[in-house]
Design an enzyme around this catalytic site. Structure first.
Site, PDB file in Angstrom:
ATOM      1  N   ASP A   1     -11.198  -7.175  22.396  1.00 52.53           N
ATOM      2  CA  ASP A   1     -10.352  -6.849  23.430  1.00 52.53           C
ATOM      3  C   ASP A   1     -10.934  -6.109  24.455  1.00 52.53           C
ATOM      4  O   ASP A   1     -10.874  -6.579  25.671  1.00 52.53           O
ATOM      5  CB  ASP A   1      -8.997  -6.064  22.825  1.00 52.53           C
ATOM      6  CG  ASP A   1      -8.044  -5.852  24.068  1.00 52.53           C
ATOM      7  OD1 ASP A   1      -7.342  -6.673  24.597  1.00 52.53           O
ATOM      8  OD2 ASP A   1      -7.863  -4.654  24.597  1.00 52.53           O
TER       9      ASP A   1
ATOM     10  N   CYS B   1       0.735  -1.139   0.096  1.00 47.34           N
ATOM     11  CA  CYS B   1       0.054  -0.227  -0.036  1.00 47.34           C
ATOM     12  C   CYS B   1       0.836   1.397  -0.002  1.00 47.34           C
ATOM     13  O   CYS B   1       1.794   1.400   0.537  1.00 47.34           O
ATOM     14  CB  CYS B   1      -0.702   0.170   1.287  1.00 47.34           C
ATOM     15  SG  CYS B   1      -2.502  -0.892   0.994  1.00 47.34           S
ATOM     16  N   HIS B   2       0.508   2.266  -0.776  1.00 46.44           N
ATOM     17  CA  HIS B   2       0.981   3.539  -0.552  1.00 46.44           C
ATOM     18  C   HIS B   2       0.779   4.267   0.639  1.00 46.44           C
ATOM     19  O   HIS B   2      -0.596   4.131   0.987  1.00 46.44           O
ATOM     20  CB  HIS B   2       0.630   4.412  -1.828  1.00 46.44           C
ATOM     21  CG  HIS B   2       1.099   3.933  -3.144  1.00 46.44           C
ATOM     22  ND1 HIS B   2       0.437   2.770  -3.771  1.00 46.44           N
ATOM     23  CD2 HIS B   2       2.041   4.178  -3.948  1.00 46.44           C
ATOM     24  CE1 HIS B   2       0.882   2.444  -4.690  1.00 46.44           C
ATOM     25  NE2 HIS B   2       1.962   3.238  -5.180  1.00 46.44           N
TER      26      HIS B   2
ATOM     27  N   MET C   1      -8.304  -0.092   1.318  1.00 48.58           N
ATOM     28  CA  MET C   1      -7.821  -0.723   2.294  1.00 48.58           C
ATOM     29  C   MET C   1      -7.637  -0.053   3.534  1.00 48.58           C
ATOM     30  O   MET C   1      -7.748  -0.536   4.668  1.00 48.58           O
ATOM     31  CB  MET C   1      -6.222  -1.090   1.767  1.00 48.58           C
ATOM     32  CG  MET C   1      -6.102  -1.962   0.510  1.00 48.58           C
ATOM     33  SD  MET C   1      -7.094  -3.334   0.589  1.00 48.58           S
ATOM     34  CE  MET C   1      -6.565  -4.225   1.974  1.00 48.58           C
TER      35      MET C   1
END
Length: 201
Positions: free
Chosen positions: A166, A116-117, A151
């Protein structure tokens, strides 16, 4: 967004190589979006001619305003859902903490997804919907640049839901310390859009 603004929107893969014809081909698939059988011409732009992985060069592409929306959900017990709604989870405010985690994940996607950029994030919106059996998270990401932000939206969703897990794991464990009913699923990109920078808002 008006109908005029939609005229130049297109679905585009993160590598920036999708074209309108590829979009048309996707719309004709009947296999749930996978490559059509026998599609030997499909190009993997993150792999060079020797088979080595590579980051796609997007330097010559013009900047565009881009927006991606992703969604997912975490299934929890009824008692845990009730504790989230009443802010009675021992660790603290579940949704506020998960929101911070989601935003942080969006900003750091380029550090965790190898090809990814690093892109300039202009806006992140997180929306939590606490339902009877699950918490649904929708993440919207916006950027102005040369490649898409789906993304980043996906990273925001998955990390945000992991943070929820969590925060409530003590309540979700059974007598043997397992999580028989806790699961994350339904993670998907809902929409992906782009339009020219010179279009009026």
């Amino acid at each position: 967004m008006t109908s005029d603004e939609n005229t130049d929107e297109t679905t585009e893969h993160r590598d920036g190589e999708a074209t309108a014809s590829e979009d048309d081909a996707d719309s004709q698939r009947t296999d749930g979006g996978d490559r059509a059988a026998g599609d030997d011409d499909a190009e993997l732009t993150h792999v060079d001619e020797t088979g080595d992985v590579q980051m796609v060069d997007v330097g010559s592409k013009p900047d565009s305003k881009r927006r991606a929306v992703a969604r997912g959900e975490i299934h929890l017990s009824a008692s845990t859902i009730g504790a989230i709604r009443s802010d009675a989870v021992e660790k603290g405010d579940v949704l506020a903490t998960a929101r911070i985690g989601a935003v942080q994940a969006v900003k750091h996607t380029w550090e965790t997804i190898p090809m990814c950029h690093q892109i300039p994030i202009t806006n992140v919106d997180t929306d939590f919907d606490v339902r009877e059996e699950c918490v649904r998270l929708t993440v919207t990401v916006e950027t102005t640049g040369k490649t898409g932000c789906e993304m980043e939206a996906l990273e925001g969703v998955t990390t945000g839901l992991n943070v929820v897990w969590d925060m409530v794991k003590a309540a979700e464990k059974d007598g043997s310390g397992q999580y028989p009913g806790t699961r994350i699923g339904g993670v998907e990109v809902l929409t992906k859009e782009k339009r020219r920078v010179d279009e009026s808002d």
